[in-house]
Design an enzyme around this catalytic site. Structure first.
Site, PDB file in Angstrom:
ATOM      1  CG  ASP A   1      -2.031   0.890   1.230  1.00 20.72           C
ATOM      2  OD1 ASP A   1      -2.060   1.758   0.350  1.00 20.72           O
ATOM      3  OD2 ASP A   1      -2.901   0.766   2.110  1.00 20.72           O
TER       4      ASP A   1
ATOM      5  CG  ASP B   1      -9.333   3.186   1.171  1.00 21.52           C
ATOM      6  OD1 ASP B   1      -8.537   3.058   0.226  1.00 21.52           O
ATOM      7  OD2 ASP B   1      -8.980   3.182   2.364  1.00 21.52           O
TER       8      ASP B   1
HETATM    9  C1  GLA Z   1      -5.456   2.262   2.738  1.00 21.14           C
HETATM   10  C2  GLA Z   1      -5.972   1.131   1.868  1.00 21.14           C
HETATM   11  C3  GLA Z   1      -7.030   0.341   2.639  1.00 21.14           C
HETATM   12  C4  GLA Z   1      -6.421  -0.188   3.931  1.00 21.14           C
HETATM   13  C5  GLA Z   1      -5.839   0.954   4.753  1.00 21.14           C
HETATM   14  C6  GLA Z   1      -5.064   0.449   5.953  1.00 21.14           C
HETATM   15  O1  GLA Z   1      -6.435   3.215   2.991  1.00 21.14           O
HETATM   16  O2  GLA Z   1      -6.499   1.613   0.672  1.00 21.14           O
HETATM   17  O3  GLA Z   1      -7.518  -0.728   1.860  1.00 21.14           O
HETATM   18  O4  GLA Z   1      -5.440  -1.132   3.635  1.00 21.14           O
HETATM   19  O5  GLA Z   1      -4.964   1.754   3.977  1.00 21.14           O
HETATM   20  O6  GLA Z   1      -4.456   1.466   6.672  1.00 21.14           O
END
Ligand code: GLA
Length: 399
Positions: free
Chosen positions: A149, A220
């Site tokens: 990520d 997200d």
């Molecule tokens: C980002 C990702 C999410 C999750 C969070 C965790 O926002 O897009 O899917 O993994 O981080 O902190």
């Protein structure tokens, strides 16, 4: 003399085959990964016990039998590095190897999470400067899946090293993803590699070349229809980039989360199947209702998602608030989804399904994958879909 020459040839040929043979790691995710991820329900509350009970529930609910495999720990498992740089899990995860063994003992696989930056999105330890060490650590624990990520890599590396130069920033990002891919590959363990950088720089165009098996295409997801529809719509036009081993990822499932109605849960799951999306449940598996479980284990719908042809669906047409998507399936079959995104049953009433706009001619025999019954589709057939509900059909012999 002739014998030893041919022997030599055989030895050289065998050596060549062994060196150029793709590692097993390239054979993962031949269909979109299925499993569960801790983030959507637990966020930073995830711990060893939650992961074990999710694995137990995946088996007990019938999800494992329906094809779910990966039990993925998202952010907030990370502890500190020791003097040698070795990362330790934090107190919520006392023994990662034992947890991985437990998940494996259920016939399931386990996934983990990190960032190419110094910190993860939730502010925990990232992998910057420790990529190989971390990949080896994951492999030593028996990890089968990594979600990587971007997060702090943006301000801490891209913006610091190349202020105001977007092109260089993107190259730094590509290189960071390629670096971890290489580190994972060098472990010799098959590990699914999931890129999470929210779709930046048309990730679908370059992710496979840096070893990605799937890549997030959106921000997200949240447990509401607006978010689900937004992420879904952003997949239109991306079908050409998906295929066995490499998938667009409109984010994890929210089925069973928030206040989604059963129709909304059903249509969310249907559309993710149409999109050949990873099916990573994100709900509280041990406490889900039978209705939610039945959605998650609908084998006809899962078969659409997991179809071996691996062709992602496309939007055929939109009329008012009704969207019609089609997905070609192995053996010449076709899936069709008709989704009422409107907030009112009659907002586009009367809606008529136009087979001709999908290049089809009625009447056509189809199976309604939620009703479980055979039905016939005719040209300009009136359809009344409840609010946010879907008609999902499989046409074995489209014409
Ligand atoms: C980002 C990702 C999410 C999750 C969070 C965790 O926002 O897009 O899917 O993994 O981080 O902190």
């Amino acid at each position: 003399m002739r014998i030893s020459a041919s022997l030599l040839f055989v030895v050289i040929a065998a050596a060549l085959v062994l060196t150029v043979q793709p590692s097993r790691a390239q054979d993962v995710a031949l269909t979109p990964p299925m499993g569960w991820n801790s983030w959507n329900y637990f966020a930073d509350k995830v711990n060893d016990q939650a992961v074990r009970t999710a694995a137990d529930a995946m088996v007990a609910s019938g999800m494992k039998d329906a094809g779910y495999v990966y039990v993925n720990i998202d952010d907030t498992w990370e502890g500190q590095r020791d003097a040698g740089g070795l990362l330790h899990s934090n107190s919520k995860f006392p023994d990662m190897k034992a947890l991985a063994d437990y998940v494996h003992s259920k016939g399931l696989k386990i996934g983990i999470y990190s960032s190419p930056g110094p910190k993860t999105c939730a502010g925990y330890e990232g992998s910057l400067g420790h990529e190989e060490q971390d990949a080896q650590l994951y492999a030593s624990w028996g990890i089968d899946y990594l979600k990587y990520d971007l997060c702090s890599f943006i301000p801490e590396v891209m913006e610091k090293q190349a202020p105001n130069d977007k092109a260089v920033q993107m190259r730094l990002m590509h290189a960071a993803y390629a670096k971890m891919a290489k580190a994972l590959k060098s472990t010799g363990r098959p590990i699914v590699y999931s890129l999470c950088q929210y779709g930046w720089d048309a990730v679908w165009e370059w992710a496979p070349s840096v070893g990605g098996n799937l890549w997030r295409t959106t921000d997200d997801i949240g447990p509401n229809v607006q978010s689900i529809y937004t992420n879904m719509s952003m997949q239109a036009g991306l079908a050409a980039y998906a295929g066995p081993g490499h998938w667009n990822d409109p984010d994890m499932l929210e089925v069973g989360n928030g206040k989604l109605t059963l129709a909304e849960n059903r249509s969310h799951f249907s559309m993710w199947a149409m999109l050949a999306a990873p099916l990573l449940a994100g709900n509280d598996l041990p406490h889900m209702t039978p209705e939610i479980r039945d959605i998650l284990i609908n084998r006809d719908v899962i078969a659409i998602d997991q179809d071996t042809l691996g062709k992602q669906g496309s939007r055929a047409y939109v009329e008012g608030e009704v969207e019609v998507w089609t997905r070609p399936l192995a053996g010449g079959a076709l899936a069709v989804a008709v989704l009422n995104t409107g907030d009112n049953r009659y907002s586009t009433h009367p809606f008529h399904l136009l087979l001709s706009r999908m290049g089809l001619h009625g009447p056509l025999k189809a199976k309604d994958l939620w009703g479980g019954k055979e039905m016939e589709l005719s040209e300009s057939m009136p359809l009344e879909l409840p609010v946010h509900d879907v008609l999902l059909v499989r046409i074995a012999a489209p014409k």
